[in-house]
Each structure stands twice: as C-alpha cells, then as structure tokens.
Design an enzyme around this catalytic site. Structure first.
Site, PDB file in Angstrom:
ATOM      1  N   SER A   8     122.965 -12.964 -40.365  1.00 10.04           N
ATOM      2  CA  SER A   8     123.151 -14.323 -39.857  1.00 10.04           C
ATOM      3  C   SER A   8     123.805 -14.265 -38.490  1.00 10.04           C
ATOM      4  O   SER A   8     124.917 -13.758 -38.340  1.00 10.04           O
ATOM      5  CB  SER A   8     124.043 -15.121 -40.803  1.00 10.04           C
ATOM      6  OG  SER A   8     124.447 -16.325 -40.172  1.00 10.04           O
ATOM      7  N   HIS A  31     118.661 -14.288 -39.215  1.00 14.45           N
ATOM      8  CA  HIS A  31     118.806 -15.575 -39.898  1.00 14.45           C
ATOM      9  C   HIS A  31     119.512 -16.543 -38.947  1.00 14.45           C
ATOM     10  O   HIS A  31     120.621 -16.266 -38.475  1.00 14.45           O
ATOM     11  CB  HIS A  31     119.625 -15.375 -41.173  1.00 14.45           C
ATOM     12  CG  HIS A  31     119.652 -16.572 -42.068  1.00 14.45           C
ATOM     13  ND1 HIS A  31     118.627 -16.894 -42.930  1.00 14.45           N
ATOM     14  CD2 HIS A  31     120.597 -17.537 -42.246  1.00 14.45           C
ATOM     15  CE1 HIS A  31     118.934 -17.990 -43.602  1.00 14.45           C
ATOM     16  NE2 HIS A  31     120.124 -18.410 -43.194  1.00 14.45           N
ATOM     17  N   ASP A  33     120.946 -20.300 -38.463  1.00 16.10           N
ATOM     18  CA  ASP A  33     121.364 -21.537 -39.133  1.00 16.10           C
ATOM     19  C   ASP A  33     121.345 -22.699 -38.153  1.00 16.10           C
ATOM     20  O   ASP A  33     122.134 -22.726 -37.208  1.00 16.10           O
ATOM     21  CB  ASP A  33     122.777 -21.382 -39.689  1.00 16.10           C
ATOM     22  CG  ASP A  33     122.817 -20.448 -40.887  1.00 16.10           C
ATOM     23  OD1 ASP A  33     122.057 -20.687 -41.843  1.00 16.10           O
ATOM     24  OD2 ASP A  33     123.598 -19.481 -40.866  1.00 16.10           O
ATOM     25  N   MET A  35     122.224 -26.393 -37.772  1.00 11.13           N
ATOM     26  CA  MET A  35     123.013 -27.445 -38.443  1.00 11.13           C
ATOM     27  C   MET A  35     123.176 -28.637 -37.510  1.00 11.13           C
ATOM     28  O   MET A  35     123.408 -28.470 -36.315  1.00 11.13           O
ATOM     29  CB  MET A  35     124.401 -26.910 -38.822  1.00 11.13           C
ATOM     30  CG  MET A  35     124.386 -25.632 -39.626  1.00 11.13           C
ATOM     31  SD  MET A  35     126.069 -25.183 -40.124  1.00 11.13           S
ATOM     32  CE  MET A  35     125.874 -23.445 -40.496  1.00 11.13           C
ATOM     33  N   HIS A  64     116.989 -21.401 -40.982  1.00 10.61           N
ATOM     34  CA  HIS A  64     117.516 -22.151 -42.129  1.00 10.61           C
ATOM     35  C   HIS A  64     117.976 -23.497 -41.584  1.00 10.61           C
ATOM     36  O   HIS A  64     118.993 -23.590 -40.897  1.00 10.61           O
ATOM     37  CB  HIS A  64     118.674 -21.365 -42.752  1.00 10.61           C
ATOM     38  CG  HIS A  64     119.337 -22.063 -43.895  1.00 10.61           C
ATOM     39  ND1 HIS A  64     120.545 -21.637 -44.410  1.00 10.61           N
ATOM     40  CD2 HIS A  64     118.975 -23.140 -44.635  1.00 10.61           C
ATOM     41  CE1 HIS A  64     120.891 -22.441 -45.420  1.00 10.61           C
ATOM     42  NE2 HIS A  64     119.959 -23.358 -45.560  1.00 10.61           N
ATOM     43  N   MET A  66     119.640 -26.799 -41.844  1.00 15.38           N
ATOM     44  CA  MET A  66     120.573 -27.644 -42.602  1.00 15.38           C
ATOM     45  C   MET A  66     120.674 -28.952 -41.835  1.00 15.38           C
ATOM     46  O   MET A  66     121.668 -29.239 -41.174  1.00 15.38           O
ATOM     47  CB  MET A  66     121.915 -26.942 -42.740  1.00 15.38           C
ATOM     48  CG  MET A  66     121.841 -25.766 -43.680  1.00 15.38           C
ATOM     49  SD  MET A  66     123.379 -24.831 -43.721  1.00 15.38           S
ATOM     50  CE  MET A  66     122.902 -23.409 -42.765  1.00 15.38           C
ATOM     51  N   MET A 135     121.638 -20.953 -52.280  1.00 18.46           N
ATOM     52  CA  MET A 135     122.918 -20.857 -51.566  1.00 18.46           C
ATOM     53  C   MET A 135     123.994 -20.311 -52.503  1.00 18.46           C
ATOM     54  O   MET A 135     124.165 -20.808 -53.612  1.00 18.46           O
ATOM     55  CB  MET A 135     123.343 -22.231 -51.030  1.00 18.46           C
ATOM     56  CG  MET A 135     122.458 -22.793 -49.919  1.00 18.46           C
ATOM     57  SD  MET A 135     122.382 -21.741 -48.437  1.00 18.46           S
ATOM     58  CE  MET A 135     124.107 -21.782 -47.888  1.00 18.46           C
ATOM     59  N   ASP A 173     122.211 -16.534 -49.675  1.00 21.02           N
ATOM     60  CA  ASP A 173     122.925 -16.732 -48.419  1.00 21.02           C
ATOM     61  C   ASP A 173     124.332 -17.207 -48.729  1.00 21.02           C
ATOM     62  O   ASP A 173     124.519 -18.260 -49.331  1.00 21.02           O
ATOM     63  CB  ASP A 173     122.166 -17.784 -47.581  1.00 21.02           C
ATOM     64  CG  ASP A 173     122.845 -18.089 -46.253  1.00 21.02           C
ATOM     65  OD1 ASP A 173     123.861 -17.456 -45.929  1.00 21.02           O
ATOM     66  OD2 ASP A 173     122.341 -18.971 -45.537  1.00 21.02           O
TER      67      ASP A 173
END
Length: 221
Positions: A8, A31, A33, A35, A64, A66, A135, A173
């Site tokens: 990540s 990875h 994220d 957000m 990913h 979110m 998760m 994750d």
C-alpha cells in the site's frame, strides 16, 4: 498457492513516490487507496495523482476506491489503464453493472466489504467479480491492528468460491505483516495488501519474506 503481495503506497513517502515505487518493483501490484473524506474520514489521492502514478509505476496499479459514488467515478479510473479497480459494496448502487463497466474498460473488477458488512451482502454477485477484498481493519487510515475476527468471514468466502468454481481472488487489507499473513493465507486469502510492513524495512526483502510466509501457510491451496 501463488501469494500476491500488493504494497500500500499509503505507507510510502508521498514526496518520493517514484523512488518508493521503484523499491517495490518485485511486488505484484501497488495498492492505491483513493479516499474522498466522505465514505471514510480521510482524504488521499484523486484522479490526477492516480494518472501520474500509472505513468511512473513499474508494477500494475491495484486501486481501492473508498469513495461515496463509485457508480459515477470508478469507470473513469478504469479508463486510465490501471490493472484493477475495487469499490465498496456499501457505496455502490448497481455493483454488477459497475463491474461490467470496469471490465469493458480493461480493468479487473473488485468489490470490498467493511468489517461490519456480512459476506451475505456480496454472496449472490460474487461470480461477477475478479476480486473480493475483505477489510481486516476499519477503512480510512494505515497502521491499524489486524482484526483476526474477520478470519471466519474469509474462510467462508474461500469455501464459497471453491463450491462455485470461481477464479475470484481473495484480498485482505489491514494490519498485514509477517505476524498475521500466515493466518490470513491459511483462511483462504491469496492477495495481500501490506503497508508499513513493507516500507518500514527494505521493501524488496519484506515483499519476499511476506510472499514466502503466505505460501508456507498451512491449508494454503
């Protein structure tokens, strides 16, 4: 089992992404994220940043999302040429339609569920997805402790994909480290997101050690 290690980049040095991406060139993917400070209480990377990461990364990008409205935004991320786009079951209104759109744009389609979301929320639609992300922390911030009580959910997901003959990858994750990866692997995970566990030491060595630990786990298929 071939264990996939996706570090990540939330744990990387934000001012030196190109350098840190180079340090994880032995990983299976990076990875990322995304957000939006609405779906989770944190704000990270937007589209311009992902576009640039896609240009400089030596490994495929595993996004990913979110975010609150993945139905609207996820296809745009897929159009950037990223390897995989995972969105949250809790946020999407038409997950199967969205999976189809992502695949049409050349990305693998993933669906994620939070710790409080039961597996039954995605059970019926799992065949439409290339990846299920379970998760193992509450989403939003890196560095949290691994939730071992998610392992029964992971094992059920593994049993489900086997009974249906699915090729769906099972990703975990949150809190993945040398201390926890064997437990996750022995419950069926094959794709592992690790942040601080990779970037705290020598990333290449950490990736190799994590991969070896996952592949040596008992009951790993």
């Amino acid at each position: 089992m071939n264990a996939r290690i996706n570090p990540s980049i939330l744990a990387a040095d934000f001012a030196n992404f190109e350098r840190d991406l180079g340090r994880i060139s032995s990983a299976d993917a990076a990875h990322v994220d995304v957000m939006d400070n609405h779906f989770v209480p944190n704000l990270t990377f937007g589209q311009p940043m992902v576009e640039r990461l896609q240009e400089i990364s030596p490994v495929p990008l595993d996004l990913h999302l979110m975010i609150k409205d993945p139905d609207r935004w996820a296809p745009e991320f897929a159009e950037m040429g990223v390897f995989s786009v995972t969105f949250h079951a809790e946020a999407a209104t038409s997950p199967v339609t969205l999976a189809k759109k992502l695949r049409e744009r050349g990305a693998r389609a993933g669906i994620a569920i939070n710790p409080s979301t039961p597996l039954s929320a995605v059970e019926e639609i799992l065949p439409h997805f290339d990846q299920l992300l379970i998760m193992t922390v509450e989403p939003g911030f890196g560095g949290q402790s691994f939730m071992a009580d998610m392992m029964p959910k992971l094992a059920r997901a593994d049993a489900l994909r086997r009974s249906h003959g699915l090729e769906t990858w099972l990703q975990v994750d949150g809190g993945i480290s040398l201390d926890t990866i064997e437990l996750a692997a022995s419950n069926g995970a094959d794709t592992f997101v690790a942040g601080s566990a990779v970037f705290r030491g020598d990333p290449g060595e950490q990736i190799a050690a994590l991969r070896a630990a996952a592949e040596a786990a008992p009951h790993a298929h």
